[in-house]
Design a protein around this motif. Structure first.
Motif, PDB file in Angstrom:
ATOM      1  N   LEU A 102       9.102   5.224   1.842  1.00 58.14           N
ATOM      2  CA  LEU A 102       8.926   6.657   2.090  1.00 58.14           C
ATOM      3  C   LEU A 102       8.218   7.420   0.969  1.00 58.14           C
ATOM      4  O   LEU A 102       7.351   8.260   1.257  1.00 58.14           O
ATOM      5  CB  LEU A 102      10.287   7.290   2.395  1.00 58.14           C
ATOM      6  CG  LEU A 102      10.268   8.593   3.192  1.00 58.14           C
ATOM      7  CD1 LEU A 102       9.590   8.384   4.540  1.00 58.14           C
ATOM      8  CD2 LEU A 102      11.691   9.116   3.388  1.00 58.14           C
ATOM      9  N   PRO A 103       8.518   7.180  -0.326  1.00 55.65           N
ATOM     10  CA  PRO A 103       7.822   7.938  -1.376  1.00 55.65           C
ATOM     11  C   PRO A 103       6.313   7.774  -1.345  1.00 55.65           C
ATOM     12  O   PRO A 103       5.568   8.686  -1.717  1.00 55.65           O
ATOM     13  CB  PRO A 103       8.416   7.368  -2.672  1.00 55.65           C
ATOM     14  CG  PRO A 103       9.740   6.827  -2.280  1.00 55.65           C
ATOM     15  CD  PRO A 103       9.540   6.291  -0.886  1.00 55.65           C
ATOM     16  N   PHE A 104       5.847   6.612  -0.899  1.00 54.09           N
ATOM     17  CA  PHE A 104       4.415   6.353  -0.848  1.00 54.09           C
ATOM     18  C   PHE A 104       3.769   6.964   0.396  1.00 54.09           C
ATOM     19  O   PHE A 104       2.556   7.140   0.443  1.00 54.09           O
ATOM     20  CB  PHE A 104       4.150   4.846  -0.870  1.00 54.09           C
ATOM     21  CG  PHE A 104       4.624   4.172  -2.116  1.00 54.09           C
ATOM     22  CD1 PHE A 104       3.787   4.051  -3.217  1.00 54.09           C
ATOM     23  CD2 PHE A 104       5.908   3.672  -2.201  1.00 54.09           C
ATOM     24  CE1 PHE A 104       4.221   3.428  -4.377  1.00 54.09           C
ATOM     25  CE2 PHE A 104       6.357   3.046  -3.356  1.00 54.09           C
ATOM     26  CZ  PHE A 104       5.513   2.923  -4.446  1.00 54.09           C
ATOM     27  N   LEU A 105       4.578   7.253   1.401  1.00 55.33           N
ATOM     28  CA  LEU A 105       4.049   7.774   2.658  1.00 55.33           C
ATOM     29  C   LEU A 105       3.992   9.292   2.674  1.00 55.33           C
ATOM     30  O   LEU A 105       3.126   9.886   3.321  1.00 55.33           O
ATOM     31  CB  LEU A 105       4.918   7.283   3.833  1.00 55.33           C
ATOM     32  CG  LEU A 105       5.122   5.769   3.946  1.00 55.33           C
ATOM     33  CD1 LEU A 105       6.014   5.445   5.139  1.00 55.33           C
ATOM     34  CD2 LEU A 105       3.791   5.039   4.053  1.00 55.33           C
ATOM     35  N   THR A 106       4.899   9.930   1.971  1.00 54.09           N
ATOM     36  CA  THR A 106       4.981  11.394   2.004  1.00 54.09           C
ATOM     37  C   THR A 106       4.172  12.061   0.905  1.00 54.09           C
ATOM     38  O   THR A 106       3.859  13.247   1.007  1.00 54.09           O
ATOM     39  CB  THR A 106       6.444  11.849   1.901  1.00 54.09           C
ATOM     40  OG1 THR A 106       7.023  11.310   0.696  1.00 54.09           O
ATOM     41  CG2 THR A 106       7.253  11.370   3.095  1.00 54.09           C
TER      42      THR A 106
END
Length: 466
Positions: free
Chosen positions: A186-190
């Motif tokens: 998630l941190p890389f996607l948002t």
């Protein structure tokens, strides 16, 4: 009448005295008037501005910084928005080469192009762990950080490979929640400004399954809100599964994506819609996305003037035209293309030919999918090609390399200069997990070994060989 000399003298003296008094009064009056004019003039020209002579002696008004903004204020200060516009550069139009512009024979598919995933044993060896950081030498490499291009306004465009929201992935989502596949990554996607993926699933509750295919998929509309919330901004539908449930399934997919405000490219009611770019904007930079596929199970899947379908690139003519036109409409042109041979580490000759032709036509970045494994990178005429980002969220297979995945960050200026960084991950139970340490180093080395005149350093930054 006789007047004595003495009286005449006194008379003249009094007359001179009266004359002097009048002169004094007149002079004093003039001084008062002049003083008043000076005061008025002073106040009229000291309302917050100064006057400075230029080199020629002409007095020009110079703002002291107190004037209201939007009215010529601060002419000596650089305005950020003006600088941003200035950074956009030329329109980027070019004369594409003829290479790749010839008609490529329509053979239906590349060798091995629709064998589908090998549904071998599921990897149940745990979910893996990751701290998300690697602070060696002060570089934070696995925390969603982005590479930078110095000096100019820039936008972060990020990409992943194939996303499947059906079959065993659907079962996992029903059990663990629809947000389950994205949780570890998630941190890389948002974090990026714009996030893109290839959606390898028709989203529909009806449709007629395609025949003569090894694998036919069907995803639930319930899966889309989580895809949106995970950070995805646009998906490519130009692939070999979008019509697994027929035209009805394709059109339902577009409708359901529209309902969650998810732009999509590469398919539509006709060829005009399928080849039409979607233009998004971030950080003042406009980005045109175009979706293409060279993996079409049957000819009837190809979008035509009177037929719904996908944007094909067996014959590159329409693709190149779409790229040229998009370059006139946006600062950056991104081509997301489905191509190549499944489980092959290297791009084939057609992939290279098409990628070069797309760039010659004006594309700034090419991002490929379909092989289900990671392929390498190539820099061509100053532009980057990612031949395949492999699977991102997909059925687990017996082929170990299909579990290798990651997020590609491209930090680009409006002029089309991009700096790339790949964040390595490994899928466990259809859930991408960031990796670090020796695992990450080994994967990055493997990608370097299959890249074309390009290397990836230990932090995932991609550079052309000298």
């Amino acid at each position: 009448m006789f007047v004595s000399r003495s009286e005449s003298h006194q008379h003249n003296k009094k007359r001179k005295s009266r004359r002097m008094k009048r002169l004094v009064i007149i002079n004093l009056s003039m001084l008062v008037i002049i003083g008043a004019l000076v005061i008025i003039y002073f106040f009229m020209n000291t309302d917050g501005t100064k006057k400075q002579p230029d080199a020629s002696g002409t007095v020009k008004q110079q703002d002291n910084g107190d004037a209201p903004s939007g009215n010529g204020a601060n002419p000596t200060k650089e305005d950020d928005s003006s600088k941003k516009d200035a950074d956009k550069g030329e329109d980027g139009s070019s004369n594409p080469s003829n290479k790749g512009n010839e008609n490529i024979p329509d053979k239906g598919t590349d060798k091995g192009s629709d064998n589908g995933p090998n549904n071998g044993p599921t990897d149940n060896n745990g979910t893996g762990t990751n701290t998300g950081t690697d602070t060696e030498n002060g570089n934070n490499t696995n925390n969603g950080g982005n590479p930078s291009v110095e000096g100019e306004s820039k936008v972060t465009l990020s990409f992943v490979g194939d996303i499947l929201l059906a079959a065993s992935v659907d079962s996992l989502m029903k059990k663990n929640g629809y947000e389950y596949p994205y949780a570890k990554a998630l941190p890389f996607l948002t974090k990026p400004d714009l996030m893109a993926a290839n959606l390898e699933t028709p989203i529909t509750e009806r449709g007629v399954p395609a025949t003569n295919k090894s694998f036919v998929f069907k995803g639930s509309p319930k899966s889309l809100p989580a895809l949106k919330e995970a950070g995805f901004d646009i998906v490519n539908l130009a692939n070999n599964h979008t019509l697994d449930q027929g035209v009805e399934g394709l059109l339902d997919t577009v409708d359901y994506l529209n309902k969650v405000s998810m732009p999509n490219i590469g398919a539509g009611h006709d060829d005009a819609e399928a080849f039409k770019p979607v233009i998004l904007e971030a950080k003042g930079i406009s980005v045109a996305y175009i979706g293409l596929t060279r993996v079409v199970p049957v000819g009837s899947w190809k979008a035509e003037k009177d037929r719904a379908g996908v944007a094909e690139t067996y014959d590159a003519t329409r693709a190149l035209k779409a790229i040229r036109e998009a370059k006139q409409q946006a600062d950056l042109v991104i081509v997301m293309v489905h191509w190549g041979i499944e489980r092959s580490d290297n791009p084939n000759a057609v992939q290279k030919q098409l990628a070069h032709a797309y760039i010659d036509a004006g594309a700034d970045l090419i991002v490929g999918s379909h092989p289900h494994v990671l392929q390498g990178f190539e820099r061509y005429k100053g532009k980057w090609i990612s031949y395949s980002l492999g699977n991102f969220i997909f059925n687990m297979t017996a082929t170990d390399k299909t579990k290798d995945t990651g997020v590609l960050d491209a930090v680009c200026t409006a002029k089309g200069d991009c700096s790339l960084q790949f964040h390595p991950m490994r899928a466990v139970n259809s859930q991408p997990n960031p990796i670090e340490g020796d695992q990450a180093v080994q994967l990055l080395k493997r990608i370097s070994s299959i890249s074309i005149q390009s290397t990836l350093d230990k932090n995932g930054f991609i550079k052309a060989k000298e």
